[in-house]
Design a protein around this motif. Sequence first.
Motif, PDB file in Angstrom:
ATOM      1  N   LEU A 144      -7.880   3.828  -3.869  1.00  0.00           N
ATOM      2  CA  LEU A 144      -8.901   4.474  -3.041  1.00  0.00           C
ATOM      3  C   LEU A 144      -8.686   5.984  -3.132  1.00  0.00           C
ATOM      4  O   LEU A 144      -7.700   6.502  -2.620  1.00  0.00           O
ATOM      5  CB  LEU A 144      -8.819   4.001  -1.592  1.00  0.00           C
ATOM      6  CG  LEU A 144      -9.943   4.505  -0.689  1.00  0.00           C
ATOM      7  CD1 LEU A 144     -11.273   3.861  -1.100  1.00  0.00           C
ATOM      8  CD2 LEU A 144      -9.642   4.182   0.772  1.00  0.00           C
ATOM      9  N   ILE A 169     -13.547   3.704  -4.619  1.00  0.00           N
ATOM     10  CA  ILE A 169     -12.640   2.582  -4.841  1.00  0.00           C
ATOM     11  C   ILE A 169     -12.686   2.184  -6.311  1.00  0.00           C
ATOM     12  O   ILE A 169     -13.745   2.247  -6.956  1.00  0.00           O
ATOM     13  CB  ILE A 169     -13.010   1.381  -3.930  1.00  0.00           C
ATOM     14  CG1 ILE A 169     -11.953   0.285  -4.013  1.00  0.00           C
ATOM     15  CG2 ILE A 169     -14.395   0.852  -4.257  1.00  0.00           C
ATOM     16  CD1 ILE A 169     -12.170  -0.849  -3.000  1.00  0.00           C
ATOM     17  N   CYS A 184      -2.807   0.229  -4.005  1.00  0.00           N
ATOM     18  CA  CYS A 184      -2.430  -1.084  -3.482  1.00  0.00           C
ATOM     19  C   CYS A 184      -2.018  -1.954  -4.656  1.00  0.00           C
ATOM     20  O   CYS A 184      -2.801  -2.146  -5.591  1.00  0.00           O
ATOM     21  CB  CYS A 184      -3.601  -1.703  -2.746  1.00  0.00           C
ATOM     22  SG  CYS A 184      -3.352  -3.440  -2.290  1.00  0.00           S
ATOM     23  N   GLU A 190       0.837  -1.194   0.000  1.00  0.00           N
ATOM     24  CA  GLU A 190       0.000   0.000   0.000  1.00  0.00           C
ATOM     25  C   GLU A 190       0.875   1.248   0.000  1.00  0.00           C
ATOM     26  O   GLU A 190       1.944   1.252   0.624  1.00  0.00           O
ATOM     27  CB  GLU A 190      -0.908   0.014   1.237  1.00  0.00           C
ATOM     28  CG  GLU A 190      -1.867  -1.162   1.326  1.00  0.00           C
ATOM     29  CD  GLU A 190      -1.334  -2.330   2.140  1.00  0.00           C
ATOM     30  OE1 GLU A 190      -2.106  -3.241   2.467  1.00  0.00           O
ATOM     31  OE2 GLU A 190      -0.117  -2.335   2.455  1.00  0.00           O
ATOM     32  N   TYR A 215      -4.254   2.474   6.584  1.00  0.00           N
ATOM     33  CA  TYR A 215      -5.128   1.896   5.564  1.00  0.00           C
ATOM     34  C   TYR A 215      -4.453   0.691   4.917  1.00  0.00           C
ATOM     35  O   TYR A 215      -3.261   0.731   4.577  1.00  0.00           O
ATOM     36  CB  TYR A 215      -5.477   2.939   4.512  1.00  0.00           C
ATOM     37  CG  TYR A 215      -6.494   3.941   4.994  1.00  0.00           C
ATOM     38  CD1 TYR A 215      -6.148   4.925   5.910  1.00  0.00           C
ATOM     39  CD2 TYR A 215      -7.818   3.891   4.557  1.00  0.00           C
ATOM     40  CE1 TYR A 215      -7.082   5.833   6.381  1.00  0.00           C
ATOM     41  CE2 TYR A 215      -8.764   4.801   5.011  1.00  0.00           C
ATOM     42  CZ  TYR A 215      -8.387   5.765   5.922  1.00  0.00           C
ATOM     43  OH  TYR A 215      -9.325   6.666   6.386  1.00  0.00           O
ATOM     44  N   TYR A 216      -5.239  -0.365   4.741  1.00  0.00           N
ATOM     45  CA  TYR A 216      -4.758  -1.619   4.167  1.00  0.00           C
ATOM     46  C   TYR A 216      -5.701  -2.081   3.056  1.00  0.00           C
ATOM     47  O   TYR A 216      -6.885  -1.774   3.065  1.00  0.00           O
ATOM     48  CB  TYR A 216      -4.754  -2.734   5.211  1.00  0.00           C
ATOM     49  CG  TYR A 216      -3.998  -2.470   6.478  1.00  0.00           C
ATOM     50  CD1 TYR A 216      -4.596  -1.783   7.529  1.00  0.00           C
ATOM     51  CD2 TYR A 216      -2.692  -2.922   6.649  1.00  0.00           C
ATOM     52  CE1 TYR A 216      -3.911  -1.551   8.708  1.00  0.00           C
ATOM     53  CE2 TYR A 216      -2.003  -2.703   7.830  1.00  0.00           C
ATOM     54  CZ  TYR A 216      -2.627  -2.017   8.850  1.00  0.00           C
ATOM     55  OH  TYR A 216      -1.937  -1.801  10.028  1.00  0.00           O
ATOM     56  N   CYS A 217      -5.167  -2.862   2.142  1.00  0.00           N
ATOM     57  CA  CYS A 217      -6.039  -3.540   1.192  1.00  0.00           C
ATOM     58  C   CYS A 217      -5.908  -5.054   1.404  1.00  0.00           C
ATOM     59  O   CYS A 217      -4.901  -5.552   1.922  1.00  0.00           O
ATOM     60  CB  CYS A 217      -5.707  -3.172  -0.252  1.00  0.00           C
ATOM     61  SG  CYS A 217      -4.141  -3.798  -0.861  1.00  0.00           S
ATOM     62  N   ARG A 250      -9.290   0.008   7.238  1.00  0.00           N
ATOM     63  CA  ARG A 250      -8.503   0.950   8.027  1.00  0.00           C
ATOM     64  C   ARG A 250      -8.563   0.553   9.488  1.00  0.00           C
ATOM     65  O   ARG A 250      -9.519  -0.069   9.949  1.00  0.00           O
ATOM     66  CB  ARG A 250      -8.992   2.374   7.835  1.00  0.00           C
ATOM     67  CG  ARG A 250     -10.364   2.688   8.403  1.00  0.00           C
ATOM     68  CD  ARG A 250     -10.768   4.113   8.031  1.00  0.00           C
ATOM     69  NE  ARG A 250     -12.053   4.489   8.591  1.00  0.00           N
ATOM     70  CZ  ARG A 250     -12.692   5.614   8.297  1.00  0.00           C
ATOM     71  NH1 ARG A 250     -12.144   6.486   7.437  1.00  0.00           N
ATOM     72  NH2 ARG A 250     -13.857   5.883   8.866  1.00  0.00           N
ATOM     73  N   TRP A 261     -10.679  -2.076   0.806  1.00  0.00           N
ATOM     74  CA  TRP A 261      -9.791  -1.224   1.599  1.00  0.00           C
ATOM     75  C   TRP A 261     -10.296  -1.233   3.033  1.00  0.00           C
ATOM     76  O   TRP A 261     -11.514  -1.081   3.280  1.00  0.00           O
ATOM     77  CB  TRP A 261      -9.776   0.200   1.061  1.00  0.00           C
ATOM     78  CG  TRP A 261      -8.831   0.403  -0.069  1.00  0.00           C
ATOM     79  CD1 TRP A 261      -9.118   0.411  -1.408  1.00  0.00           C
ATOM     80  CD2 TRP A 261      -7.424   0.648   0.028  1.00  0.00           C
ATOM     81  NE1 TRP A 261      -7.987   0.630  -2.139  1.00  0.00           N
ATOM     82  CE2 TRP A 261      -6.927   0.780  -1.286  1.00  0.00           C
ATOM     83  CE3 TRP A 261      -6.532   0.773   1.090  1.00  0.00           C
ATOM     84  CZ2 TRP A 261      -5.572   1.024  -1.559  1.00  0.00           C
ATOM     85  CZ3 TRP A 261      -5.203   1.018   0.815  1.00  0.00           C
ATOM     86  CH2 TRP A 261      -4.729   1.146  -0.491  1.00  0.00           C
TER      87      TRP A 261
END
Length: 114
Positions: A80, A69, A22, A6, A93-95, A38, A36
């Motif tokens: 995002l 998205i 990502c 990310e 934030y992660y995917c 968080r 996505w």
Amino acid sequence: QVQFVESGGGLVQPGGSLRLSCAASGTIFSGYVMGWYRQAAGKQRELVASIRIDGTTNYSDSVKGRFTISRDNGKKTVTLQMNSLKPEDTSVYYCNGVYTKWLWGQGTQVTVSS
């Protein structure tokens, strides 16, 4: 092994925008619903946006109308776009997949503060 990287986070003032990216590797990316997530300090990780294989999107109430998205199956990327950011959007934030999950990446820090 599936890996996510990310990027795009940073410090932004309230009302500002950021675009997170990502990059996924090691999977048949196009076959999965992606999302996505968080995680704010001291809170559980939450799903904020998802996108289906056909491009159908879904958003949590907290970001609806502000975040968008998108995905590029050929490049194996999920993006995002975050507009009208608020201090409460401050999180890492992660995917990852939605119905199938792999190892979490490092995430990207988003801080919304004046």
